[in-house]
Design a protein around this motif. Structure first.
Motif, mmCIF file in Angstrom:
data_model
loop_
_atom_site.group_PDB
_atom_site.id
_atom_site.type_symbol
_atom_site.label_atom_id
_atom_site.label_comp_id
_atom_site.label_asym_id
_atom_site.label_seq_id
_atom_site.Cartn_x
_atom_site.Cartn_y
_atom_site.Cartn_z
ATOM 1 N N LYS A 159 42.409 6.651 24.053
ATOM 2 C CA LYS A 159 42.210 7.914 23.347
ATOM 3 C C LYS A 159 43.426 8.319 22.532
ATOM 4 O O LYS A 159 43.331 9.103 21.603
ATOM 5 N N SER A 160 44.620 7.764 22.864
ATOM 6 C CA SER A 160 45.839 8.081 22.135
ATOM 7 C C SER A 160 46.046 7.178 20.925
ATOM 8 O O SER A 160 46.928 7.415 20.119
ATOM 9 N N ILE A 161 45.275 6.119 20.780
ATOM 10 C CA ILE A 161 45.406 5.208 19.639
ATOM 11 C C ILE A 161 44.656 5.830 18.463
ATOM 12 O O ILE A 161 43.451 6.052 18.520
ATOM 13 N N LEU A 162 45.398 6.116 17.380
ATOM 14 C CA LEU A 162 44.823 6.785 16.217
ATOM 15 C C LEU A 162 44.309 5.807 15.175
ATOM 16 O O LEU A 162 43.338 6.090 14.476
ATOM 17 N N LYS A 163 44.968 4.646 15.034
ATOM 18 C CA LYS A 163 44.563 3.677 14.021
ATOM 19 C C LYS A 163 44.800 2.277 14.548
ATOM 20 O O LYS A 163 45.833 1.997 15.150
ATOM 21 N N ARG A 164 43.866 1.379 14.279
ATOM 22 C CA ARG A 164 43.958 -0.021 14.686
ATOM 23 C C ARG A 164 44.058 -0.888 13.429
ATOM 24 O O ARG A 164 43.698 -0.442 12.358
ATOM 25 N N PRO A 165 44.510 -2.120 13.555
ATOM 26 C CA PRO A 165 44.640 -2.971 12.368
ATOM 27 C C PRO A 165 43.276 -3.320 11.782
ATOM 28 O O PRO A 165 42.258 -3.292 12.458
ATOM 29 N N GLY A 166 43.276 -3.613 10.503
ATOM 30 C CA GLY A 166 42.051 -4.004 9.820
ATOM 31 C C GLY A 166 41.594 -2.903 8.888
ATOM 32 O O GLY A 166 41.973 -1.743 9.042
ATOM 33 N N PRO A 167 40.799 -3.261 7.907
ATOM 34 C CA PRO A 167 40.334 -2.260 6.943
ATOM 35 C C PRO A 167 39.303 -1.334 7.558
ATOM 36 O O PRO A 167 38.331 -1.779 8.150
ATOM 37 N N SER A 168 39.549 -0.065 7.421
ATOM 38 C CA SER A 168 38.645 1.029 7.832
ATOM 39 C C SER A 168 38.114 0.917 9.245
ATOM 40 O O SER A 168 36.968 1.222 9.514
ATOM 41 N N ASN A 169 38.937 0.425 10.160
ATOM 42 C CA ASN A 169 38.537 0.457 11.568
ATOM 43 C C ASN A 169 38.694 1.875 12.071
ATOM 44 O O ASN A 169 39.709 2.508 11.822
ATOM 45 N N PRO A 170 37.749 2.388 12.798
ATOM 46 C CA PRO A 170 37.886 3.741 13.304
ATOM 47 C C PRO A 170 38.964 3.810 14.375
ATOM 48 O O PRO A 170 39.287 2.821 15.006
ATOM 49 N N ALA A 171 39.516 4.988 14.559
ATOM 50 C CA ALA A 171 40.577 5.186 15.544
ATOM 51 C C ALA A 171 40.083 4.919 16.949
ATOM 52 O O ALA A 171 40.814 4.416 17.783
ATOM 53 N N THR A 172 38.860 5.248 17.217
ATOM 54 C CA THR A 172 38.305 4.988 18.538
ATOM 55 C C THR A 172 37.140 4.034 18.377
ATOM 56 O O THR A 172 36.383 4.114 17.406
ATOM 57 N N PRO A 173 36.990 3.110 19.291
ATOM 58 C CA PRO A 173 35.890 2.167 19.159
ATOM 59 C C PRO A 173 34.559 2.887 19.270
ATOM 60 O O PRO A 173 34.422 3.867 19.990
ATOM 61 N N MET A 174 33.583 2.383 18.527
ATOM 62 C CA MET A 174 32.255 3.000 18.560
ATOM 63 C C MET A 174 31.557 2.655 19.862
ATOM 64 O O MET A 174 31.714 1.548 20.388
ATOM 65 N N ALA A 175 30.804 3.588 20.360
ATOM 66 C CA ALA A 175 30.056 3.351 21.589
ATOM 67 C C ALA A 175 28.919 2.392 21.275
ATOM 68 O O ALA A 175 28.286 2.497 20.222
ATOM 69 N N PRO A 176 28.645 1.463 22.148
ATOM 70 C CA PRO A 176 27.532 0.557 21.874
ATOM 71 C C PRO A 176 26.223 1.328 21.878
ATOM 72 O O PRO A 176 26.059 2.291 22.614
ATOM 73 N N THR A 177 25.329 0.898 21.031
ATOM 74 C CA THR A 177 24.044 1.594 20.965
ATOM 75 C C THR A 177 23.241 1.252 22.208
ATOM 76 O O THR A 177 23.180 0.104 22.633
ATOM 77 N N ALA A 178 22.656 2.260 22.764
ATOM 78 C CA ALA A 178 21.901 2.082 24.002
ATOM 79 C C ALA A 178 20.525 1.528 23.678
ATOM 80 O O ALA A 178 19.899 1.904 22.689
ATOM 81 N N ALA A 179 20.057 0.657 24.509
ATOM 82 C CA ALA A 179 18.711 0.124 24.359
ATOM 83 C C ALA A 179 17.724 1.214 24.745
ATOM 84 O O ALA A 179 18.036 2.091 25.545
ATOM 85 N N PRO A 180 16.535 1.193 24.176
ATOM 86 C CA PRO A 180 15.579 2.227 24.537
ATOM 87 C C PRO A 180 15.265 2.174 26.029
ATOM 88 O O PRO A 180 15.075 1.105 26.588
ATOM 89 N N THR A 181 15.233 3.340 26.623
ATOM 90 C CA THR A 181 14.949 3.411 28.053
ATOM 91 C C THR A 181 13.449 3.291 28.270
ATOM 92 O O THR A 181 12.650 3.648 27.403
ATOM 93 N N LEU A 182 13.114 2.819 29.418
ATOM 94 C CA LEU A 182 11.706 2.661 29.733
ATOM 95 C C LEU A 182 11.149 3.977 30.234
ATOM 96 O O LEU A 182 11.796 4.702 30.972
ATOM 97 N N SER A 183 9.960 4.275 29.819
ATOM 98 C CA SER A 183 9.308 5.508 30.218
ATOM 99 C C SER A 183 8.839 5.394 31.655
ATOM 100 O O SER A 183 8.272 4.374 32.046
ATOM 101 N N PRO A 184 9.072 6.454 32.467
ATOM 102 C CA PRO A 184 8.629 6.382 33.855
ATOM 103 C C PRO A 184 7.109 6.388 33.979
ATOM 104 O O PRO A 184 6.570 5.918 34.951
ATOM 105 N N GLU A 185 6.394 6.934 32.967
ATOM 106 C CA GLU A 185 4.934 6.992 33.069
ATOM 107 C C GLU A 185 4.308 5.615 32.903
ATOM 108 O O GLU A 185 3.375 5.249 33.589
#
Length: 185
Positions: A54-80
């Motif tokens: 959380k204290s890292i503001l910038k990482r190497p590389g072009p336009s890398n965000p300061a914080t890593p992006m959260a992985p996208t969650a797979a759709p959850t299964l419906s309990p019904e």
């Protein structure tokens, strides 16, 4: 024959070059973080392991965000229904927007009530005036009106009958209970 550039032109060029070189040395750093004492650190090397992500503001590389992006969650299964993806969740309602909308509706309702009261008061006054005028007209007393020139004229039978019909219409319209208007949505 070539002229020598003016000294001021050379000074400006040198100053501009120096300014560009020293303006932002941190631009060449690939890493940027806040250390344990709260200072910003710029470096070519990665921060020590003691620095949290959380204290890292910038990482190497072009336009890398300061914080890593959260992985996208797979759709959850419906309990019904097993195996069926859950319905997408609608965005939450903005409470501030709802409050402003409710306030605007209340203001519109208050304005509508004031308008209705004003119309009702005007109808009551018109009704009262028309009844008094009708009573005076039906009494048989000679009545006079003022013409466009400001002269008094005595009402004849034809004018009296026309005025009586007009007053009957006013009494019928303004003295009857007001019908509610349909609400349009």
């Amino acid at each position: 024959m070539r002229q020598k550039p003016a000294l001021s032109t050379l000074c400006r060029a040198a100053a501009l070059t120096g300014l560009l070189l020293t303006a932002n040395l941190s631009a060449f750093a690939q890493w940027q973080w806040v250390d344990g004492t709260g200072r910003k650190v710029f470096s070519d090397t990665a921060p020590p392991a003691s620095i949290p992500d959380k204290s890292i503001l910038k990482r190497p590389g072009p336009s890398n965000p300061a914080t890593p992006m959260a992985p996208t969650a797979a759709p959850t299964l419906s309990p019904e229904k097993p195996g069926a993806p859950a319905a997408p969740q609608l965005p939450t309602v903005d409470k501030e927007l709802e409050a402003r909308k409710k306030q605007a509706e209340q203001a519109e309702e208050a304005k509508r009530k004031v308008d209705e009261q004003r119309v009702a008061q005007a109808r009551t006054e018109n009704c009262e005036r028309a009844r008094k005028a009708k009573t005076a007209l039906d009494s048989g007393v000679r009545l006079a009106t003022t013409n466009a020139k400001g002269e008094r004229e005595i009402m004849d039978d034809k004018t009296r009958a026309a005025e009586s019909r007009r007053l009957d219409d006013v009494v019928r319209n303004d003295c009857a209970p007001m019908m509610p208007k349909p609400v349009v949505q």
